[in-house]
Design an enzyme around this catalytic site. Structure first.
Site, PDB file in Angstrom:
ATOM      1  N   HIS A 291      -0.400  -5.661  -5.518  1.00 10.38           N
ATOM      2  CA  HIS A 291      -0.379  -6.425  -4.272  1.00 10.38           C
ATOM      3  C   HIS A 291      -1.424  -7.549  -4.304  1.00 10.38           C
ATOM      4  CE1 HIS A 291       1.324  -5.773  -0.044  1.00 10.38           C
ATOM      5  NE2 HIS A 291       0.590  -6.860   0.105  1.00 10.38           N
TER       6      HIS A 291
ATOM      7  N   TYR B 298       9.018  -3.796   4.363  1.00  6.35           N
ATOM      8  CA  TYR B 298       8.059  -2.714   4.578  1.00  6.35           C
ATOM      9  C   TYR B 298       8.767  -1.669   5.429  1.00  6.35           C
ATOM     10  CZ  TYR B 298       3.941  -5.512   3.207  1.00  6.35           C
ATOM     11  OH  TYR B 298       3.007  -6.242   2.531  1.00  6.35           O
TER      12      TYR B 298
ATOM     13  N   THR C 170       0.472 -10.208  -9.878  1.00  2.00           N
ATOM     14  CA  THR C 170      -0.971 -10.110  -9.616  1.00  2.00           C
ATOM     15  C   THR C 170      -1.770 -10.842 -10.695  1.00  2.00           C
ATOM     16  OG1 THR C 170      -0.750  -7.997  -8.453  1.00  2.00           O
ATOM     17  CG2 THR C 170      -2.972  -8.621  -9.136  1.00  2.00           C
TER      18      THR C 170
HETATM   19  C1  LIG Z   1      -1.722 -14.030   1.660  1.00  4.25           C
HETATM   20  C2  LIG Z   1      -0.852 -13.001   1.019  1.00  4.25           C
HETATM   21  C3  LIG Z   1       0.062 -12.305   1.796  1.00  4.25           C
HETATM   22  C4  LIG Z   1       0.892 -11.340   1.206  1.00  4.25           C
HETATM   23  N1  LIG Z   1       1.827 -10.707   1.973  1.00  4.25           N
HETATM   24  C5  LIG Z   1       2.668  -9.822   1.391  1.00  4.25           C
HETATM   25  C6  LIG Z   1       3.712  -9.221   2.155  1.00  4.25           C
HETATM   26  O1  LIG Z   1       3.885  -9.494   3.336  1.00  4.25           O
HETATM   27  N2  LIG Z   1       4.514  -8.331   1.518  1.00  4.25           N
HETATM   28  C7  LIG Z   1       4.348  -7.998   0.195  1.00  4.25           C
HETATM   29  O2  LIG Z   1       5.105  -7.183  -0.333  1.00  4.25           O
HETATM   30  N3  LIG Z   1       3.382  -8.571  -0.549  1.00  4.25           N
HETATM   31  C8  LIG Z   1       2.555  -9.478   0.013  1.00  4.25           C
HETATM   32  N4  LIG Z   1       1.590 -10.083  -0.745  1.00  4.25           N
HETATM   33  C9  LIG Z   1       1.493  -9.774  -2.185  1.00  4.25           C
HETATM   34  C10 LIG Z   1       2.372 -10.726  -2.994  1.00  4.25           C
HETATM   35  O3  LIG Z   1       3.736 -10.497  -2.765  1.00  4.25           O
HETATM   36  C11 LIG Z   1       2.112 -10.579  -4.507  1.00  4.25           C
HETATM   37  O4  LIG Z   1       2.267  -9.230  -4.866  1.00  4.25           O
HETATM   38  C12 LIG Z   1       0.702 -11.049  -4.901  1.00  4.25           C
HETATM   39  O5  LIG Z   1       0.341 -12.191  -4.179  1.00  4.25           O
HETATM   40  C13 LIG Z   1       0.645 -11.348  -6.386  1.00  4.25           C
HETATM   41  O6  LIG Z   1      -0.641 -11.691  -6.772  1.00  4.25           O
HETATM   42  P1  LIG Z   1      -1.179 -13.203  -6.925  1.00  4.25           P
HETATM   43  O7  LIG Z   1      -1.477 -13.682  -5.536  1.00  4.25           O
HETATM   44  O8  LIG Z   1      -2.393 -13.067  -7.761  1.00  4.25           O
HETATM   45  O9  LIG Z   1      -0.073 -14.011  -7.570  1.00  4.25           O
HETATM   46  C14 LIG Z   1       0.760 -11.050  -0.178  1.00  4.25           C
HETATM   47  C15 LIG Z   1      -0.162 -11.757  -0.944  1.00  4.25           C
HETATM   48  C16 LIG Z   1      -0.950 -12.729  -0.368  1.00  4.25           C
HETATM   49  C17 LIG Z   1      -1.925 -13.487  -1.219  1.00  4.25           C
END
Ligand SMILES: Cc1cc2nc3c(=O)[nH]c(=O)nc-3n(C[C@H](O)[C@H](O)[C@H](O)COP(=O)(O)O)c2cc1C
Length: 400
Positions: A312, A172, A344
């Protein structure tokens, strides 16, 4: 010989006999008893939804909701999941499928499976085994794992926990660019080969479950969380008896996730920052959080090696476009000059196949492995990967 005492009408025509003891021995195969309680629990999980159900029971509500939830009405997430389920497969038959090759080239390196484990923040909050556990599974299965800037284990400790894993680092851009530069340098020196620059988080998403639950990082002891301790003693015990839950990349913080994002993240994030990251980072670069084909084309012009179509996990903008549906137009606009990835909503191997069939080079799974982590630490993450693999390669399945 017929059994006496049976009066069903078929007994008049069915000839019966007494089974031999050797025949009974052959069919009597009691399941091996699993002594480890976590393994016993996980043995009942045959789908990611099963893992989610166990995770929900084992984790305090605010933590489960933080992981499971999304922004506002959670439509972005719901639609993304539904889009995967709407895909219809049109199989060709008589092709011989005894050997299914699940491996895939991802940015120049072979991965044993066609997906990677997504970066997720605060992973040690879900389960004390945290990021190192996830990295070890990635190493064992020969798939990539991306450590988040908001990780709760340091870049170096994850590298030490899984030295042979293919590791990526998710960045980030903060208001303080110097901090980002230092993180990139540390990741590069620790052998992380790919940087995922997340561009969809200039401001915090409105995650209503967190607001309602009053979630802070680290979780604070209020009357509500104290009472919750009674129903999730193992989680609290693990939290309190392992390294304090701090961020590996920043000094400790005691607020809500939204406060944290709005304080640290750079809301002016723009293409100059992308150019700066491209100049600074010597490895492969993926731009994560692309949500339209024009942006995809533009970031490729700035040197991205892959674009990750993602909203995300629905945690930022609600009513966002559904990443799977953006694939055809994005593939057109990128025109083979970069890889196109998607995430996602992925909850099964079928979803992964759908993403690849629509032209994605690979995809990322987030919550699926976090449900596993909450359900049973490293063993639970392994179970998640086993479940996805069993979907992809049914003839080799050992899970079911
Ligand atoms: C609990 C949680 C924390 C996340 N933290 C980050 C993060 O710190 N940085 C980031 O780029 N994406 C973050 N994401 C998004 C994930 O990298 C990813 O894009 C997303 O989980 C994909 O969707 P899905 O959970 O349906 O597989 C986070 C997702 C979740 C569920």
């Amino acid at each position: 010989m017929a059994f006496g005492g049976f009066t069903g009408e078929n007994d008049l025509v069915t000839k019966r006999r007494v089974p031999k003891p050797s025949e009974l021995r052959e069919i009597l195969r009691p399941k091996p008893i699993k002594l480890n309680p976590t393994e016993r629990r996980l043995a009942n999980a045959h789908t990611i939804a099963d893992l989610r159900a166990i995770a929900r029971r084992r984790t305090p509500r605010a933590v489960f909701d933080y992981t499971d939830g999304a922004a506002e009405l959670e439509d972005s997430l719901r639609r993304a999941r539904q889009a995967f389920r709407n895909v219809e497969f049109h199989p060709n038959v008589l092709r011989g499928v005894a050997d299914v090759d699940t491996s895939r080239d991802i940015l120049g390196q072979r991965s044993a499976l066609p997906f990677a484990l997504a970066p997720t923040g605060f992973t040690r909050m879900m389960n004390h085994e945290g990021e190192s556990a996830v990295a070890r599974v990635a190493q064992r299965e020969n798939i990539p794992y991306a450590l988040s800037t908001m990780g709760t284990t340091s870049i170096e400790d994850v590298a030490a926990a899984a030295p042979a894993a293919r590791k990526w680092f998710q960045l980030y851009v903060w208001r303080d660019h110097g901090a980002g530069q230092e993180l990139m340098q540390r990741a590069h020196e620790s052998g992380y080969d790919t940087l995922l620059l997340t561009v969809d988080t200039s401001v915090a998403g409105a995650r209503m479950r967190d607001v309602r639950n009053g979630l802070t990082i680290p979780p604070s002891l209020t009357l509500r969380t104290f009472l919750d301790g009674a129903t999730h003693p193992a989680w609290w015990f693990n939290l309190l008896t392992t390294e304090p839950l701090t961020f590996a990349s920043l000094t400790s913080f005691g607020g809500t996730v939204a406060e944290l994002i709005n304080k640290l993240f750079d809301p002016t994030l723009n293409f100059d920052d992308l150019a700066w990251v491209r100049e600074t980072w010597p490895g492969k670069l993926v731009v994560k959080g692309i949500q339209n084909p024009d942006d995809a084309r533009d970031v490729v012009k700035y040197g991205a090696d892959a674009v990750l179509l993602s909203n995300h996990g629905g945690r930022q903008l609600d009513r966002a476009p559904t990443p799977l549906e953006l694939l055809p137009s994005t593939l057109d606009s990128v025109n083979g000059e970069a890889e196109v990835w998607v995430d996602t909503g992925i909850l099964s191997g079928g979803d992964i196949v759908a993403a690849l069939a629509r032209g994605a080079t690979t995809c990322l799974v987030g919550r699926a492995y976090l449900y596993g982590l909450m359900a049973g630490g490293e063993r639970g993450v392994q179970r998640c990967v086993d479940i996805l693999l069993a979907d992809l390669q049914p003839s080799h399945a050992t899970v079911r």
